[in-house]
Design a protein around this motif. Sequence first.
Motif, PDB file in Angstrom:
ATOM      1  N   GLY A 191       0.688  -1.112  -0.406  1.00  0.00           N
ATOM      2  CA  GLY A 191       0.348   0.318   0.051  1.00  0.00           C
ATOM      3  C   GLY A 191       0.633   1.093   0.160  1.00  0.00           C
ATOM      4  O   GLY A 191       1.881   1.131   0.198  1.00  0.00           O
ATOM      5  N   HIS A 192       0.050   2.158  -0.404  1.00  0.00           N
ATOM      6  CA  HIS A 192       1.146   3.320  -0.057  1.00  0.00           C
ATOM      7  C   HIS A 192       1.993   4.163   0.945  1.00  0.00           C
ATOM      8  O   HIS A 192       3.548   4.413   0.572  1.00  0.00           O
ATOM      9  N   SER A 193       1.379   4.150   1.794  1.00  0.00           N
ATOM     10  CA  SER A 193       2.737   4.486   3.141  1.00  0.00           C
ATOM     11  C   SER A 193       3.548   3.449   3.315  1.00  0.00           C
ATOM     12  O   SER A 193       4.761   4.491   3.983  1.00  0.00           O
ATOM     13  N   VAL A 194       3.273   2.267   3.546  1.00  0.00           N
ATOM     14  CA  VAL A 194       4.447   1.108   3.780  1.00  0.00           C
ATOM     15  C   VAL A 194       5.580   1.127   2.629  1.00  0.00           C
ATOM     16  O   VAL A 194       6.609   0.991   3.006  1.00  0.00           O
ATOM     17  N   CYS A 202       7.366  -9.515   4.378  1.00  0.00           N
ATOM     18  CA  CYS A 202       7.917  -8.896   3.376  1.00  0.00           C
ATOM     19  C   CYS A 202       6.396  -7.650   2.707  1.00  0.00           C
ATOM     20  O   CYS A 202       5.559  -7.223   3.174  1.00  0.00           O
ATOM     21  N   VAL A 203       7.708  -6.777   2.971  1.00  0.00           N
ATOM     22  CA  VAL A 203       6.676  -5.538   2.076  1.00  0.00           C
ATOM     23  C   VAL A 203       6.804  -5.451   0.518  1.00  0.00           C
ATOM     24  O   VAL A 203       7.419  -4.845   0.245  1.00  0.00           O
ATOM     25  N   LEU A 204       5.058  -5.024   0.127  1.00  0.00           N
ATOM     26  CA  LEU A 204       5.038  -4.964  -0.996  1.00  0.00           C
ATOM     27  C   LEU A 204       5.279  -3.972  -1.468  1.00  0.00           C
ATOM     28  O   LEU A 204       3.932  -2.780  -1.828  1.00  0.00           O
ATOM     29  N   ARG A 205       6.075  -2.966  -2.395  1.00  0.00           N
ATOM     30  CA  ARG A 205       5.971  -1.174  -2.615  1.00  0.00           C
ATOM     31  C   ARG A 205       5.365  -0.961  -3.776  1.00  0.00           C
ATOM     32  O   ARG A 205       5.641  -1.832  -4.481  1.00  0.00           O
ATOM     33  N   GLY A 206       4.673  -0.403  -4.205  1.00  0.00           N
ATOM     34  CA  GLY A 206       3.619   0.363  -4.913  1.00  0.00           C
ATOM     35  C   GLY A 206       2.676  -0.999  -5.846  1.00  0.00           C
ATOM     36  O   GLY A 206       2.547  -0.947  -4.912  1.00  0.00           O
ATOM     37  N   ALA A 231       9.129  -5.913  -4.119  1.00  0.00           N
ATOM     38  CA  ALA A 231       9.495  -7.095  -3.328  1.00  0.00           C
ATOM     39  C   ALA A 231      10.231  -6.161  -2.361  1.00  0.00           C
ATOM     40  O   ALA A 231      11.624  -6.343  -2.418  1.00  0.00           O
ATOM     41  N   VAL A 232      10.440  -5.766  -0.648  1.00  0.00           N
ATOM     42  CA  VAL A 232      11.152  -5.811   0.990  1.00  0.00           C
ATOM     43  C   VAL A 232      11.218  -6.720   1.278  1.00  0.00           C
ATOM     44  O   VAL A 232      10.035  -7.123   2.251  1.00  0.00           O
ATOM     45  N   THR A 233      12.435  -7.499   1.383  1.00  0.00           N
ATOM     46  CA  THR A 233      12.127  -8.458   2.671  1.00  0.00           C
ATOM     47  C   THR A 233      13.597  -8.160   3.729  1.00  0.00           C
ATOM     48  O   THR A 233      14.235  -7.059   3.438  1.00  0.00           O
ATOM     49  N   PRO A 234      13.153  -8.507   5.137  1.00  0.00           N
ATOM     50  CA  PRO A 234      14.880  -8.407   5.517  1.00  0.00           C
ATOM     51  C   PRO A 234      16.022  -9.240   5.362  1.00  0.00           C
ATOM     52  O   PRO A 234      17.446  -8.520   5.731  1.00  0.00           O
ATOM     53  N   ASP A 235      15.993  -9.701   3.640  1.00  0.00           N
ATOM     54  CA  ASP A 235      17.650 -10.290   3.063  1.00  0.00           C
ATOM     55  C   ASP A 235      17.650  -8.917   2.270  1.00  0.00           C
ATOM     56  O   ASP A 235      18.782  -9.160   1.604  1.00  0.00           O
ATOM     57  N   GLY A 236      16.642  -7.997   1.635  1.00  0.00           N
ATOM     58  CA  GLY A 236      17.095  -6.984   0.483  1.00  0.00           C
ATOM     59  C   GLY A 236      15.191  -6.779  -0.342  1.00  0.00           C
ATOM     60  O   GLY A 236      15.062  -6.867  -0.107  1.00  0.00           O
TER      61      GLY A 236
END
Length: 503
Positions: A86-89, A106-110, A136-141
């Motif tokens: 989502g937008h803010s995360v 995971c945080v899924l950007r965009g 995709a942003v994960t603790p590994d990158g």
Amino acid sequence: MYSKIFLRLEPVGLELVAAAARRAGHSVRVIDLQVESHADYFRLLDDWAPEVVAFSGNYLANVPEIVDLAKATRARLPRAFIFTGGHSVSFTAEEVLRHADGAIDCVLRGEGEPPIESLLEAVAHDRSALARVPGAVTPDGQGPPPVFVHHLDDLLPARDLLRHRRKYFIGQLDPCASIEFSRGCPWDCTFCSAWTFYGRSYRVKTPERAVEEIAQIREPGLFILDDVAFIQADHGMAIGEAIARRGIQKRYYVETRGDVLLRNKEVFKFWSRLGLKIMFLGIEAIDEEGLRKFRKRVSFSKNFEALEFARTIDITVAINIIADPGWDRERFRLLREWCSEIPEVVNISVNTPYPGTETWHTEARKLTSRDYRLFDIQHAVLPTALPLHEFYEELVATQQVLNRKHLGASQIWGATKMVASLLAKGQTNFIKMLFKFGSVYDPDLQYADHMQPVAYEMDLPPAPRAAVERGALYVHQAAGRRPREIDSATERFVDETRISAAD
């Protein structure tokens, strides 16, 4: 705070991502915590035991609740893949992962629709492939940069997955569904992150596809989600003409700019005959200095001309004005006088640096708080010229102009027929709205919100970084208004350290 009174919007973002996942062959359910409880959510987890759980992180003030729910979900479903988007995360991904302490994978950007299939494929078969999922942003990158939806015509929300559709409304439009005709914004206002999120792209849905979707919506009210409605006159007119040919009868609510309204007068005239009765204009300031500060690229005289034009076509206008923390009592007094003299609904928001905005990079090192919960444009998180409690007294006194003019028993008296019609249909969202102002907008409560122990904090922008002490990473007891907490019935979960208001 605004959503506690004036609106509760259909979660179209969740519905769109759910539809994309379902098209990829997955079984999907949606629960909207605007209208259901944490107990309902955990009951769904117990009954269904999903392999993947996704949270919508569009609003910054919801981040602590998302993190707490993710931790509680991890305790119940230790093998589930948990992510948020989502937008803010999208602008706070690394911080969200850090606060979650392993509970969020995971945080899924965009935009979420394009990568959801590949993300779920990676979860099912090869977690290492997450590194190749766009956004995709994960603790590994991080994976590749986010990608955009190429054609909005390819999207259709999974509206059938919502269980309480009569709960959504905006003002008198009760019930109200939501729809998007476009995505993106070509302007670059300093306080807004829409143009940075979408990379200044602007895409439209074809009129044929837009009207086909409208025809499938049962609700009589429709909120058009576009950041700025009818930027392209031909596009707006084509949708309106197709609605007229189909004989579709609805009431519409749009958001636009004063200069767009003046440039495309014929479009808005036509839509007023179709059922456009409420319009939100982001005027933001009532002087040229304020407009320059926010880089609105429109003069106050043009904004006032737009208000006068809207009155001639029988459209009720709601205005937003941004209050600066540096205002003194005289500035608030002058604004109250102006609000009292005009017939329009005036909403007052507080200038707030959000991650993803230009003001975040220029003002964030002045922040007096980095508690996500206060970033709701109704709290001052920058230094105030007045003592903080006095600032809230002036803010609420100014917002009371709206309350006196447009809420309460007088509004019911002036709209008896409409109110009776809503009650006959069992719709009470609008009527309840009229009497909530005093319980939500209260200087004492807003001041006390700052006294809450810090839950989760945002990082400041890159160096030079101000020397600030970090607060506790997990505190839930509130000194001010009661925050959204994990339901007490779930306290026995989360291993031996229970998530509760007492921790």
